[in-house]
Design a protein around this motif. Structure first.
Motif, short mmCIF file in Angstrom:
data_model
loop_
_atom_site.label_atom_id
_atom_site.label_comp_id
_atom_site.label_asym_id
_atom_site.label_seq_id
_atom_site.Cartn_x
_atom_site.Cartn_y
_atom_site.Cartn_z
N LEU A 199 71.48 26.86 -4.37
CA LEU A 199 72.31 25.81 -4.98
C LEU A 199 73.65 25.75 -5.66
O LEU A 199 74.42 25.10 -6.31
CB LEU A 199 70.43 25.61 -6.19
N LEU A 200 74.09 27.64 -5.44
CA LEU A 200 75.82 27.83 -5.78
C LEU A 200 76.37 27.90 -5.05
O LEU A 200 77.87 27.55 -5.28
CB LEU A 200 75.14 28.76 -6.38
N GLY A 201 76.23 26.96 -3.58
CA GLY A 201 76.77 26.70 -3.02
C GLY A 201 76.97 25.20 -2.33
O GLY A 201 77.04 24.72 -4.10
N ASP A 202 78.10 25.16 -1.80
CA ASP A 202 78.97 23.79 -1.33
C ASP A 202 77.45 22.26 -0.97
O ASP A 202 77.16 23.14 -0.01
CB ASP A 202 80.22 23.54 -0.60
N LEU A 203 77.34 22.22 -1.82
CA LEU A 203 76.71 21.15 -1.57
C LEU A 203 76.85 19.41 -0.92
O LEU A 203 75.48 18.88 -0.66
CB LEU A 203 75.51 20.05 -2.65
N ARG A 204 77.80 19.33 -0.40
CA ARG A 204 78.26 18.53 -0.50
C ARG A 204 77.74 17.67 1.44
O ARG A 204 77.94 16.56 1.65
CB ARG A 204 80.04 18.01 -0.46
N SER A 205 77.96 18.53 1.81
CA SER A 205 77.18 18.46 3.34
C SER A 205 75.51 17.74 3.69
O SER A 205 75.31 16.93 4.69
CB SER A 205 77.63 19.74 4.45
N LEU A 206 75.32 17.58 2.25
CA LEU A 206 73.75 16.86 2.07
C LEU A 206 73.65 15.83 2.38
O LEU A 206 73.16 15.00 3.06
CB LEU A 206 72.94 17.96 1.09
N GLY A 207 75.31 15.50 1.92
CA GLY A 207 75.13 13.38 1.98
C GLY A 207 73.97 12.92 0.60
O GLY A 207 74.35 13.53 -0.65
N ARG A 208 74.35 11.93 1.13
CA ARG A 208 73.79 11.35 -0.43
C ARG A 208 72.53 11.05 -0.55
O ARG A 208 71.33 10.68 0.33
CB ARG A 208 74.73 9.72 -0.92
N PHE A 209 71.54 10.73 -1.85
CA PHE A 209 70.48 11.23 -1.73
C PHE A 209 69.84 9.77 -3.11
O PHE A 209 70.58 9.36 -3.97
CB PHE A 209 69.48 12.50 -2.97
N ASP A 210 68.85 9.36 -3.05
CA ASP A 210 68.35 8.17 -4.09
C ASP A 210 67.29 8.46 -4.72
O ASP A 210 66.97 8.52 -5.77
CB ASP A 210 68.19 6.96 -3.09
N VAL A 211 66.76 10.18 -4.62
CA VAL A 211 66.35 10.93 -5.96
C VAL A 211 66.23 12.07 -5.20
O VAL A 211 66.04 12.84 -4.10
CB VAL A 211 64.16 10.22 -5.71
N ILE A 212 65.94 12.72 -6.12
CA ILE A 212 66.64 14.26 -6.29
C ILE A 212 65.53 14.86 -7.42
O ILE A 212 65.13 14.29 -8.63
CB ILE A 212 67.60 14.71 -6.92
N PHE A 213 64.50 15.89 -7.18
CA PHE A 213 63.78 16.68 -7.90
C PHE A 213 64.43 18.05 -7.71
O PHE A 213 64.88 18.54 -6.12
CB PHE A 213 62.48 16.88 -6.79
#
Length: 281
Positions: A199-213
């Motif tokens: 989680l400390l890294g660059d998260l942008r490559s994950l894309g967009r989310f509608d729900v996050i836990f």
């Protein structure tokens, strides 16, 4: 273990995972790192610190960090977020064009119970509303620890693990028993995938989310780290997305990138967003 060793080892963990280990938690290093000392034939934590100061010890530092990372999970843990999600999914479905995938992220997923709980909930909703059967879903589980991700991908749980949070009817319907253990059924695991992620890294490559836990993770971070992680997460949320934090966690006073949803505890939307499940035309 000298104070200098404690500071050095916990500094590595903090830099790699964001986790803060308090001065009163020296016992945790002693107990959790004993297997690592035996494997590396090291007599003490002081010797481990000296080894880690040498070149080419990246893998050893990562192994130590994973051993000191807390991995605790259960099915439908803390109930409330899943109750909210049960009402949110139909709203997201109604607000999305046909065929558009609804993406859900289980951050710090540990051995996968949270991701599979979400998959079970989606199956229950689809059985009650046939319209949801045509909606594609994706559940991404991420964690920093390799061993727990391997278990999550396998989707096999002990009797003790399935007894934590799973009603017996759900267990019998959604799992198959194999030699005293329980395997999640293929139709539920098919929409889940698990990847290693810090989680400390660059998260942008994950894309967009509608729900996050992202529950029971921030409690291990200091405030600047919490802010950095939450701001990255907020940037990944669709305008009507929902973020679920742990019951003891808050984004209030940490970042302005998220706003609490009215009447809900530890549920947030992006500050530039709108009511979850209600997209503007």
């Amino acid at each position: 273990m000298t104070p200098a060793t404690f500071t050095f080892l916990t500094g590595i963990v903090r830099a790699r995972s964001g986790g803060v280990i308090g001065a009163d938690q020296g016992y945790m290093l002693e107990t959790r790192l004993t297997p690592l000392l035996k494997r590396e034939n090291l007599p003490s934590l002081d010797a481990l610190a000296e080894r880690l100061k040498q070149p080419r010890t990246e893998a050893l530092a990562q192994d130590m960090t994973e051993l000191l990372t807390t991995n605790e999970s259960s099915f439908f843990r803390d109930g409330k977020p899943f109750e909210h999600l049960r009402g949110l999914i139909p709203k997201l479905h109604a607000a999305r064009p046909p065929g558009q995938k609804i993406r859900i992220w289980s951050a710090a997923c540990s051995t996968g119970q949270e991701a599979y709980s979400i998959s079970i909930l989606l199956a229950e909703l689809a059985e009650a509303d046939p319209g949801l059967k045509t909606r594609p879903f994706e559940i991404l589980g991420t964690d920093i620890t390799t061993a727990v991700l391997e278990r999550a991908r396998a989707g096999i749980f002990t009797q003790f693990e399935v007894q934590r949070g799973l009603p017996i009817r759900t267990l019998m319907k959604r799992f198959t028993q194999e030699e005293g253990r329980w395997r999640i059924k293929p139709e539920l695991s098919a929409i889940c995938r698990f990847e290693k992620l810090n989680l400390l890294g660059d998260l942008r490559s994950l894309g967009r989310f509608d729900v996050i836990f992202c529950r029971n993770v921030l409690i291990y971070f200091d405030v600047p780290t919490k802010a950095r992680v939450l701001e990255q997460i907020a940037a990944l949320m669709t305008p009507d997305a929902a973020l679920y934090l742990g019951a003891a966690e808050t984004a209030i006073g940490v970042t302005r990138a998220l706003v609490p949803l009215p009447g809900e505890r530890a549920v947030y939307g992006p500050a530039t967003g709108q009511e979850p499940g209600r997209l503007r035309a």
